[in-house]
Write an enzyme that holds these catalytic residues in place. Structure first.
Site, PDB file in Angstrom:
ATOM      1  N   HIS A  90      10.400   2.561 -13.071  1.00  0.00           N
ATOM      2  CA  HIS A  90       9.232   1.784 -13.511  1.00  0.00           C
ATOM      3  C   HIS A  90       8.508   2.483 -14.645  1.00  0.00           C
ATOM      4  O   HIS A  90       8.560   3.702 -14.766  1.00  0.00           O
ATOM      5  CB  HIS A  90       8.215   1.611 -12.361  1.00  0.00           C
ATOM      6  CG  HIS A  90       8.807   1.334 -11.030  1.00  0.00           C
ATOM      7  ND1 HIS A  90       8.754   2.231  -9.988  1.00  0.00           N
ATOM      8  CD2 HIS A  90       9.489   0.258 -10.573  1.00  0.00           C
ATOM      9  CE1 HIS A  90       9.369   1.711  -8.935  1.00  0.00           C
ATOM     10  NE2 HIS A  90       9.833   0.525  -9.261  1.00  0.00           N
ATOM     11  N   HIS A  92       4.886   3.595 -15.429  1.00  0.00           N
ATOM     12  CA  HIS A  92       3.635   3.852 -14.710  1.00  0.00           C
ATOM     13  C   HIS A  92       2.481   3.921 -15.700  1.00  0.00           C
ATOM     14  O   HIS A  92       2.667   4.148 -16.893  1.00  0.00           O
ATOM     15  CB  HIS A  92       3.759   5.123 -13.867  1.00  0.00           C
ATOM     16  CG  HIS A  92       4.585   4.919 -12.615  1.00  0.00           C
ATOM     17  ND1 HIS A  92       4.083   5.090 -11.341  1.00  0.00           N
ATOM     18  CD2 HIS A  92       5.868   4.519 -12.453  1.00  0.00           C
ATOM     19  CE1 HIS A  92       5.036   4.829 -10.444  1.00  0.00           C
ATOM     20  NE2 HIS A  92       6.122   4.490 -11.097  1.00  0.00           N
ATOM     21  N   HIS A 108       1.961   1.624 -10.950  1.00  0.00           N
ATOM     22  CA  HIS A 108       2.772   0.924 -11.948  1.00  0.00           C
ATOM     23  C   HIS A 108       1.915   0.333 -13.063  1.00  0.00           C
ATOM     24  O   HIS A 108       0.788  -0.100 -12.839  1.00  0.00           O
ATOM     25  CB  HIS A 108       3.546  -0.225 -11.287  1.00  0.00           C
ATOM     26  CG  HIS A 108       4.629   0.243 -10.365  1.00  0.00           C
ATOM     27  ND1 HIS A 108       5.438  -0.617  -9.675  1.00  0.00           N
ATOM     28  CD2 HIS A 108       5.032   1.497 -10.040  1.00  0.00           C
ATOM     29  CE1 HIS A 108       6.302   0.082  -8.953  1.00  0.00           C
ATOM     30  NE2 HIS A 108       6.064   1.363  -9.147  1.00  0.00           N
ATOM     31  N   HIS A 116       3.986  -6.211  -7.002  1.00  0.00           N
ATOM     32  CA  HIS A 116       5.241  -5.543  -7.365  1.00  0.00           C
ATOM     33  C   HIS A 116       6.480  -6.356  -6.979  1.00  0.00           C
ATOM     34  O   HIS A 116       6.524  -6.986  -5.929  1.00  0.00           O
ATOM     35  CB  HIS A 116       5.348  -4.172  -6.690  1.00  0.00           C
ATOM     36  CG  HIS A 116       6.705  -3.564  -6.868  1.00  0.00           C
ATOM     37  ND1 HIS A 116       7.114  -3.001  -8.060  1.00  0.00           N
ATOM     38  CD2 HIS A 116       7.773  -3.506  -6.041  1.00  0.00           C
ATOM     39  CE1 HIS A 116       8.367  -2.604  -7.931  1.00  0.00           C
ATOM     40  NE2 HIS A 116       8.787  -2.892  -6.720  1.00  0.00           N
ATOM     41  N   HIS A 125       5.124  -6.695 -11.779  1.00  0.00           N
ATOM     42  CA  HIS A 125       4.446  -5.816 -12.729  1.00  0.00           C
ATOM     43  C   HIS A 125       5.204  -5.831 -14.056  1.00  0.00           C
ATOM     44  O   HIS A 125       6.425  -5.935 -14.074  1.00  0.00           O
ATOM     45  CB  HIS A 125       4.420  -4.372 -12.199  1.00  0.00           C
ATOM     46  CG  HIS A 125       3.665  -4.206 -10.928  1.00  0.00           C
ATOM     47  ND1 HIS A 125       3.966  -3.222 -10.016  1.00  0.00           N
ATOM     48  CD2 HIS A 125       2.616  -4.893 -10.423  1.00  0.00           C
ATOM     49  CE1 HIS A 125       3.111  -3.303  -8.990  1.00  0.00           C
ATOM     50  NE2 HIS A 125       2.294  -4.317  -9.220  1.00  0.00           N
ATOM     51  N   ASP A 128       7.980  -3.307 -14.087  1.00  0.00           N
ATOM     52  CA  ASP A 128       9.055  -3.380 -13.085  1.00  0.00           C
ATOM     53  C   ASP A 128      10.402  -3.665 -13.750  1.00  0.00           C
ATOM     54  O   ASP A 128      10.475  -4.450 -14.692  1.00  0.00           O
ATOM     55  CB  ASP A 128       8.776  -4.521 -12.086  1.00  0.00           C
ATOM     56  CG  ASP A 128       7.687  -4.179 -11.092  1.00  0.00           C
ATOM     57  OD1 ASP A 128       7.293  -3.010 -11.016  1.00  0.00           O
ATOM     58  OD2 ASP A 128       7.242  -5.104 -10.385  1.00  0.00           O
ATOM     59  N   HIS A 169      12.634   7.071  -9.352  1.00  0.00           N
ATOM     60  CA  HIS A 169      12.363   7.374  -7.947  1.00  0.00           C
ATOM     61  C   HIS A 169      13.627   7.818  -7.220  1.00  0.00           C
ATOM     62  O   HIS A 169      14.741   7.525  -7.647  1.00  0.00           O
ATOM     63  CB  HIS A 169      11.797   6.138  -7.239  1.00  0.00           C
ATOM     64  CG  HIS A 169      10.403   5.790  -7.691  1.00  0.00           C
ATOM     65  ND1 HIS A 169       9.278   6.194  -7.014  1.00  0.00           N
ATOM     66  CD2 HIS A 169       9.960   5.067  -8.745  1.00  0.00           C
ATOM     67  CE1 HIS A 169       8.197   5.727  -7.635  1.00  0.00           C
ATOM     68  NE2 HIS A 169       8.578   5.047  -8.688  1.00  0.00           N
ATOM     69  N   ARG A 186       8.991  10.494  -6.536  1.00  0.00           N
ATOM     70  CA  ARG A 186       9.195  10.428  -7.982  1.00  0.00           C
ATOM     71  C   ARG A 186       9.998  11.664  -8.382  1.00  0.00           C
ATOM     72  O   ARG A 186       9.510  12.779  -8.283  1.00  0.00           O
ATOM     73  CB  ARG A 186       7.836  10.391  -8.685  1.00  0.00           C
ATOM     74  CG  ARG A 186       6.962   9.252  -8.182  1.00  0.00           C
ATOM     75  CD  ARG A 186       5.543   9.271  -8.725  1.00  0.00           C
ATOM     76  NE  ARG A 186       4.785   8.131  -8.206  1.00  0.00           N
ATOM     77  CZ  ARG A 186       3.618   7.714  -8.700  1.00  0.00           C
ATOM     78  NH1 ARG A 186       3.049   8.360  -9.705  1.00  0.00           N
ATOM     79  NH2 ARG A 186       3.021   6.661  -8.188  1.00  0.00           N
TER      80      ARG A 186
HETATM   81 CU   LIG Z   1       7.562   3.783  -9.900  1.00  0.00          CU
END
Ligand SMILES: [Cu+2]
Length: 197
Positions: A90, A92, A108, A116, A125, A128, A169, A186
């Site tokens: 993603h 962020h 995000h 999400h 998002h 995403d 992630h 993360r």
């Molecule tokens: Cu993320």
């Protein structure tokens, strides 16, 4: 309204001798010229931002690059040395990657205030993406459009006052669970820096 109709009729009547009235076709010509102007310089299309991805111990593991395209932005992601399997990835909202947990990057990037997940009816998002598939050799890549986003300026600007970061992630994004797809820790982070190429 009546004046416009009468004027148009008069225009049509003297079309062969020329008419100075502004018409829709004139406006279309002007719009075309305006659109072509930035392309001539070649600078607008060349703008991009790059996030150099690092793990918690500082190992370089690839790059997320975002470039401008018609109607939005385009993400190009490429990684090496990552654990094989599917990983949630993603954008962020904060351009800060403090190891080891990278929580400093915040949630995000979500300028349109959605939930999400690409499979979420109330999503998704702007930051995403589909899961990144990392092969057995630790490499993976992804390319996705980000419609309606800009690099700078406007409500959906990636490089706003606190910037933005790209996160990989540990686990798979279920594309549904708000706010992060239940994708776990993360494991790599990169701050987007504006680049010109
Ligand atoms: Cu993320």
């Amino acid at each position: 309204m009546r004046n416009i109709v009468l004027t148009s009729a008069a225009c049509a009547a003297i079309a062969l001798t020329g008419c100075q009235q502004e018409s829709p076709s004139n406006e279309a010509d002007i719009a075309t010229v305006t659109e072509e102007t930035p392309t001539t310089g070649g600078m607008v299309d060349a703008e991009s931002a790059t996030a150099a991805l690092q793990t918690a111990d500082g190992t370089s593991v690839g790059e997320a690059r975002i470039s401008t395209m018609d109607g939005g932005l385009n993400l190009t992601l490429s990684v090496t040395g990552m654990p094989p399997g599917n990983h949630g990835v993603h954008i962020h909202q904060t351009g800060k990657c403090d190891a080891p947990d990278f929580k400093s990057a915040g949630g995000h990037w979500n300028p349109t205030d959605k939930e999400h997940g690409l499979a979420n009816d109330n999503g998704s998002h702007m930051g995403d993406f589909v899961n990144l598939e990392v092969a057995a050799d630790g490499t993976g890549s992804l390319e996705r459009p980000i419609k309606g986003a800009t690099l700078k300026g406007g409500a959906n600007a990636l490089l706003d006052s606190d910037g933005a970061a790209f996160i990989v992630h540990a686990g798979q994004d279920d594309q549904m669970t708000d706010p992060s797809g239940d994708s776990g820790d993360r494991i790599a982070c990169g701050v987007f820096e504006k680049t010109a190429s």
